[in-house]
Structures are given as C-alpha cells and as structure tokens.
Design an enzyme around this catalytic site. Structure first.
Site, PDB file in Angstrom:
ATOM      1  N   SER A   1      14.865 -36.140 -53.325  1.00 14.92           N
ATOM      2  CA  SER A   1      13.914 -35.615 -54.355  1.00 14.92           C
ATOM      3  C   SER A   1      12.881 -35.406 -54.029  1.00 14.92           C
ATOM      4  O   SER A   1      12.269 -36.499 -53.548  1.00 14.92           O
ATOM      5  CB  SER A   1      14.344 -36.211 -55.773  1.00 14.92           C
ATOM      6  OG  SER A   1      15.632 -36.073 -56.079  1.00 14.92           O
TER       7      SER A   1
ATOM      8  N   ASN B   1      10.151 -35.087 -55.705  1.00 14.34           N
ATOM      9  CA  ASN B   1       8.984 -35.480 -56.926  1.00 14.34           C
ATOM     10  C   ASN B   1       8.867 -36.890 -57.087  1.00 14.34           C
ATOM     11  O   ASN B   1       8.121 -37.319 -58.099  1.00 14.34           O
ATOM     12  CB  ASN B   1       9.494 -34.767 -58.137  1.00 14.34           C
ATOM     13  CG  ASN B   1       9.800 -33.486 -57.995  1.00 14.34           C
ATOM     14  OD1 ASN B   1       8.963 -32.700 -57.578  1.00 14.34           O
ATOM     15  ND2 ASN B   1      11.020 -32.769 -58.391  1.00 14.34           N
ATOM     16  N   THR B   2       9.337 -37.876 -56.142  1.00 12.46           N
ATOM     17  CA  THR B   2       8.680 -39.133 -56.355  1.00 12.46           C
ATOM     18  C   THR B   2       8.193 -39.517 -55.209  1.00 12.46           C
ATOM     19  O   THR B   2       8.780 -39.662 -53.830  1.00 12.46           O
ATOM     20  CB  THR B   2      10.249 -39.944 -56.491  1.00 12.46           C
ATOM     21  OG1 THR B   2      10.778 -39.920 -57.752  1.00 12.46           O
ATOM     22  CG2 THR B   2       9.977 -41.538 -56.544  1.00 12.46           C
TER      23      THR B   2
ATOM     24  N   THR C   1      19.962 -38.365 -61.912  1.00 13.25           N
ATOM     25  CA  THR C   1      19.446 -39.789 -61.299  1.00 13.25           C
ATOM     26  C   THR C   1      18.884 -40.650 -62.294  1.00 13.25           C
ATOM     27  O   THR C   1      18.169 -40.442 -63.215  1.00 13.25           O
ATOM     28  CB  THR C   1      17.990 -39.468 -60.152  1.00 13.25           C
ATOM     29  OG1 THR C   1      18.699 -38.643 -59.236  1.00 13.25           O
ATOM     30  CG2 THR C   1      17.818 -41.018 -59.870  1.00 13.25           C
TER      31      THR C   1
ATOM     32  N   PHE D   1      12.488 -38.101 -62.126  1.00 15.75           N
ATOM     33  CA  PHE D   1      13.442 -38.880 -62.599  1.00 15.75           C
ATOM     34  C   PHE D   1      13.171 -39.317 -64.092  1.00 15.75           C
ATOM     35  O   PHE D   1      13.159 -40.721 -64.235  1.00 15.75           O
ATOM     36  CB  PHE D   1      13.492 -39.960 -61.729  1.00 15.75           C
ATOM     37  CG  PHE D   1      13.899 -39.910 -60.121  1.00 15.75           C
ATOM     38  CD1 PHE D   1      14.759 -38.465 -59.827  1.00 15.75           C
ATOM     39  CD2 PHE D   1      13.725 -40.718 -59.196  1.00 15.75           C
ATOM     40  CE1 PHE D   1      15.108 -38.134 -58.593  1.00 15.75           C
ATOM     41  CE2 PHE D   1      14.146 -40.457 -57.934  1.00 15.75           C
ATOM     42  CZ  PHE D   1      14.815 -39.106 -57.806  1.00 15.75           C
TER      43      PHE D   1
ATOM     44  N   ASN E   1      11.277 -27.501 -60.345  1.00 18.17           N
ATOM     45  CA  ASN E   1      11.077 -28.649 -61.300  1.00 18.17           C
ATOM     46  C   ASN E   1      10.520 -29.926 -60.687  1.00 18.17           C
ATOM     47  O   ASN E   1      10.455 -29.915 -59.487  1.00 18.17           O
ATOM     48  CB  ASN E   1      12.396 -29.319 -61.539  1.00 18.17           C
ATOM     49  CG  ASN E   1      13.146 -30.212 -60.761  1.00 18.17           C
ATOM     50  OD1 ASN E   1      12.893 -31.581 -60.926  1.00 18.17           O
ATOM     51  ND2 ASN E   1      13.970 -29.907 -60.048  1.00 18.17           N
TER      52      ASN E   1
ATOM     53  N   LYS F   1      22.851 -38.156 -50.429  1.00 16.95           N
ATOM     54  CA  LYS F   1      22.316 -36.959 -50.781  1.00 16.95           C
ATOM     55  C   LYS F   1      20.888 -36.595 -49.887  1.00 16.95           C
ATOM     56  O   LYS F   1      20.155 -37.343 -50.014  1.00 16.95           O
ATOM     57  CB  LYS F   1      22.089 -36.666 -52.437  1.00 16.95           C
ATOM     58  CG  LYS F   1      21.564 -35.389 -52.726  1.00 16.95           C
ATOM     59  CD  LYS F   1      21.626 -35.115 -54.015  1.00 16.95           C
ATOM     60  CE  LYS F   1      21.394 -33.605 -54.617  1.00 16.95           C
ATOM     61  NZ  LYS F   1      21.416 -33.429 -55.980  1.00 16.95           N
TER      62      LYS F   1
ATOM     63  N   ASN G   1      19.699 -31.313 -51.634  1.00 15.87           N
ATOM     64  CA  ASN G   1      18.658 -31.383 -52.888  1.00 15.87           C
ATOM     65  C   ASN G   1      17.848 -30.223 -53.101  1.00 15.87           C
ATOM     66  O   ASN G   1      18.046 -29.147 -52.333  1.00 15.87           O
ATOM     67  CB  ASN G   1      17.826 -32.674 -52.738  1.00 15.87           C
ATOM     68  CG  ASN G   1      17.724 -33.430 -54.331  1.00 15.87           C
ATOM     69  OD1 ASN G   1      17.295 -32.518 -55.125  1.00 15.87           O
ATOM     70  ND2 ASN G   1      17.903 -34.471 -54.184  1.00 15.87           N
TER      71      ASN G   1
HETATM   72  C1  LIG Z   1      15.629 -29.390 -63.227  1.00 15.74           C
HETATM   73  C2  LIG Z   1      16.296 -30.069 -61.923  1.00 15.74           C
HETATM   74  C3  LIG Z   1      16.567 -31.368 -62.240  1.00 15.74           C
HETATM   75  C4  LIG Z   1      17.173 -31.878 -60.958  1.00 15.74           C
HETATM   76  N1  LIG Z   1      17.210 -33.305 -61.048  1.00 15.74           N
HETATM   77  C5  LIG Z   1      17.955 -34.035 -59.913  1.00 15.74           C
HETATM   78  C6  LIG Z   1      17.979 -35.372 -59.964  1.00 15.74           C
HETATM   79  O1  LIG Z   1      17.716 -36.145 -60.901  1.00 15.74           O
HETATM   80  N2  LIG Z   1      18.632 -35.919 -58.874  1.00 15.74           N
HETATM   81  C7  LIG Z   1      19.095 -35.236 -57.739  1.00 15.74           C
HETATM   82  O2  LIG Z   1      19.755 -35.690 -56.851  1.00 15.74           O
HETATM   83  N3  LIG Z   1      19.075 -33.844 -57.936  1.00 15.74           N
HETATM   84  C8  LIG Z   1      18.416 -33.372 -58.937  1.00 15.74           C
HETATM   85  N4  LIG Z   1      18.400 -31.741 -58.931  1.00 15.74           N
HETATM   86  C9  LIG Z   1      18.616 -31.090 -57.956  1.00 15.74           C
HETATM   87  C10 LIG Z   1      20.145 -30.656 -57.969  1.00 15.74           C
HETATM   88  O3  LIG Z   1      21.319 -31.643 -58.256  1.00 15.74           O
HETATM   89  C11 LIG Z   1      20.847 -29.758 -56.859  1.00 15.74           C
HETATM   90  O4  LIG Z   1      20.949 -30.512 -55.787  1.00 15.74           O
HETATM   91  C12 LIG Z   1      19.359 -28.561 -56.470  1.00 15.74           C
HETATM   92  O5  LIG Z   1      19.133 -28.002 -57.558  1.00 15.74           O
HETATM   93  C13 LIG Z   1      20.263 -27.262 -55.726  1.00 15.74           C
HETATM   94  O6  LIG Z   1      21.398 -26.788 -56.585  1.00 15.74           O
HETATM   95  P1  LIG Z   1      21.315 -25.525 -57.480  1.00 15.74           P
HETATM   96  O7  LIG Z   1      20.645 -24.501 -56.438  1.00 15.74           O
HETATM   97  O8  LIG Z   1      22.734 -25.163 -57.954  1.00 15.74           O
HETATM   98  O9  LIG Z   1      20.219 -25.860 -58.442  1.00 15.74           O
HETATM   99  C14 LIG Z   1      17.823 -31.377 -59.890  1.00 15.74           C
HETATM  100  C15 LIG Z   1      17.560 -29.842 -60.142  1.00 15.74           C
HETATM  101  C16 LIG Z   1      16.902 -29.437 -61.316  1.00 15.74           C
HETATM  102  C17 LIG Z   1      17.109 -27.576 -60.900  1.00 15.74           C
END
Ligand SMILES: Cc1cc2nc3c(=O)[nH]c(=O)nc-3n(C[C@H](O)[C@H](O)[C@H](O)COP(=O)(O)O)c2cc1C
Length: 334
Positions: free
Chosen positions: A181, A183-184, A87, A116, A112, A219, A248
């Site tokens: 997300s 975390n914001t 992001t 951002f 996590n 998303k 997410n």
């Molecule tokens: C370390 C980390 C950082 C992430 N940062 C973002 C982000 O900046 N923006 C976002 O939309 N999703 C973010 N995600 C979510 C992933 O894009 C994804 O939607 C989520 O992890 C589920 O997929 P997965 O189980 O394959 O990891 C993040 C996930 C992880 C693990």
C-alpha cells in the site's frame, strides 16, 4: 442502463466517496438487504479448489472494501466467491486526515490515501469470532489482509504483523501480507529482499508451528520495477507461500491520470496490473496461485486476467462503478 447506474449511483455519488462507502456498508449490514438488489439466481458458478479451499466462483472482493470485517456475508449474497477483509493492523488507528478518497467517473478511477484506518486486530478478531460462531460459512473463503501499524517503526514490523497474525490465525481461511500500500510511510521498503525475508520468515515460522497452518500470500505493488519481480517471487517460493496477489494501487501517474496524491485504482491500472500478472505467472511454483487484481472493470478484463494466469480475480473500483450486480456483469448469469 441498470437500476444502480440510473438511480442509486447518482444518489451515492452526491456524497463524499468515504461517506457513500459508509452508507453502503451500513445498508449491507441489514440482513438479506443485499439480495433485493440482485438477480435471484447466483452468477455463473465455477467451483474450484485452491489452497485447500473451495470457491464457488473465482471472483472476490479485494482488500479495503470491508476493512473491519463488517459485512463478510453480504459479499456472498452479492454473488462473489470469496472476500479479503482488512487491511487490519495490530494497533487500532484512525488513518490519514480527510478527504482521503477521490472519485474520477470519466476515467472510472479512484485515488485513495486512507492509510489503513481500522479497529485493530483485537476488535477485528472479536467481530470475526462472533461471525464464525453464529454462521456456518460454506464455500466462501475469507482472507485477512495484514498491514503494519503506523506507530510501529519499520524495524519492528515483523513483530507487529505477527501480533495480528496470532490474534487472527484461527479466524481467517487465508492471510495476505501487505507490503504494497502506498499510504503508510516506508511500507513498501518491506519489499527489499532482506526486510521481506525477515517479515515472511517470522510469519511462516509461526504458521508452521501451529496445528492447521493457513495459506499465506504476498500482495505486491504495480510500481515494482519488472527486474525486481523475479526476486520477489523467489522469496515467496523460498518460504513456501501459497501465492501472490498482484497488484495493489499505484503511486505512478501518466499525464492523463488523476493527479491527487495516493494510490490510483480502476481503469488506469488495468494495463499495468495485467502486465504484472503475466510476468509473475511463469515464475511461480506449480502449486502456488496467482490472484489478479487491478482495473478489472468488465468481463473482458476478467477473462484477460484469467488468460494471463490468474487463478482468482478480485475487484474494488469496478464495484463502485458497476454496483451490486458487478459479479453478474463480470461472470455472467447462471
Ligand atoms: C479506497 C480503497 C482502499 C483500499 N484499501 C486497501 C487496503 O486496506 N489494503 C490493501 O491491500 N489494498 C487496498 N486497496 C487496494 C485494492 O485492494 C486493490 O488492490 C486495488 O484497488 C486495485 O484494484 P481495483 O482497480 O479493482 O480497485 C484499496 C483500494 C481502494 C480503492
């Protein structure tokens, strides 16, 4: 056992997760290095045209892996069909204090609470502009995920997202509105119908007013209650969004899940992300697409997500556990 799981992963897992991630991205910035770790032939291809874009296969890198657009071409070398960068926020920001990423190998999970961290839309745009002028990127769509800057009050969110969108519009093949997300502070409140309409209409109005509008997707969170999903989809139809990305990370936990606070991803998310994809698909308009993400850790999960109606699939946590051959492990060899 692969070279990654026997040799490279144990070394990387000795580092704090974020440091391991930094080292990986630094290595991937070395031109051609990624190709040394993978088979010479690309994974099984399945060319497909969606949203007016050509994908050589349906598996992509999820947002968060390459937050600053540092290594977009390496993801192509690693066999993926597309990448979603970001992001990115309008203002550069450091994110939350460390430690903020946690690994749980026994559960094949991550938590996590990064918040951002990113270089901001202006610096991000310069980087992508350089890339676009120096490389012809064919059959590898690049999406850009937009989020709200921490310093911007929720009421001003539309102008904040719009600021980033204007700077980046010409540089992305598709755009993702991230309201999910965990975390914001307050970000998920933007999923309230009134707030969401205000945000989406600001972005889509601008998008439709310029030459070459770009596909816009929303998303969503896995923690959205089932009864609110139809309403969310309805708003994407009303504003003619290209589709939905589900899902997410999750803030919810069962007894067995890691209890560190933040967004949970990987295997514990598989079931819920699959269920959300299944519920969303029939609600979408025929010309809208579904990108399925969350707990795709092997080819079985990938096939199941496709069967649930996902046109494209993404992964993040699976990449950490499977390593550079993840796309081959999931799609098979050509
Ligand atoms: C370390 C980390 C950082 C992430 N940062 C973002 C982000 O900046 N923006 C976002 O939309 N999703 C973010 N995600 C979510 C992933 O894009 C994804 O939607 C989520 O992890 C589920 O997929 P997965 O189980 O394959 O990891 C993040 C996930 C992880 C693990």
């Amino acid at each position: 056992m692969s070279l990654y799981s026997s040799l490279l992963r144990p070394v990387l897992f000795r580092f704090e997760p974020e440091t391991a991630h930094r080292l990986t991205l630094a290595a991937l910035r070395v031109p051609g290095l990624a190709r040394l770790f993978v088979p010479s032939k690309p994974p099984r291809e399945e060319r497909v045209n969606l949203m007016g874009l050509t994908f050589r296969n349906r598996l992509g890198i999820a947002a968060g892996v390459d937050k600053n657009g540092e290594t977009p071409l390496a993801w192509k070398d690693l066999g993926f069909g597309f990448a979603e960068l970001g992001t990115v926020t309008y203002h550069p920001q450091p994110g939350n204090p460390r430690p903020r990423v946690f690994r749980y190998p026994a559960q094949q999970a991550l938590v996590n609470r990064l918040g951002f961290p990113n270089v901001g839309a202006k610096a991000f745009a310069s980087r992508l502009r350089w890339l676009r002028t120096h490389h012809a990127i064919e059959d590898f769509p690049i999406g850009i995920n937009l989020g709200k800057s921490k310093v911007t009050p929720l009421a001003d969110a539309p102008a904040d997202y719009l600021g980033s969108f204007k700077l980046l519009h010409a540089l992305g093949d598709f755009f993702v509105i991230n309201i999910s997300s965990p975390n914001t502070a307050g970000l998920r409140d933007l999923a309230q119908p009134q707030e969401l309409r205000r945000l989406v209409s600001a972005l889509q109005d601008h998008n439709q007013s310029v030459a070459g509008p770009k596909p816009l997707l929303l998303k969503i969170s896995p923690d959205t209650e089932d009864r609110y999903l139809p309403n969310l989809v309805e708003i994407t139809r009303e504003f003619k969004l290209a589709g939905i990305i589900a899902t997410n990370t999750s803030s919810q936990r069962t007894q067995e899940d890691p209890h560190e606070s933040g967004g949970l991803s990987g295997r514990p998310l598989t079931h819920r992300a699959q269920a959300v994809a299944k519920m969303i698909r029939p609600l979408l308009a025929p010309d809208q697409i579904l990108i399925g993400v969350g707990g795709v850790m092997n080819s079985g999960n990938y096939q199941a997500r496709r069967q649930a109606g996902a046109d494209l699939v993404q992964m993040y946590t699976g990449l950490v556990y499977l390593g550079p051959t993840a796309a081959w492990d999931i799609l098979g060899s050509s």
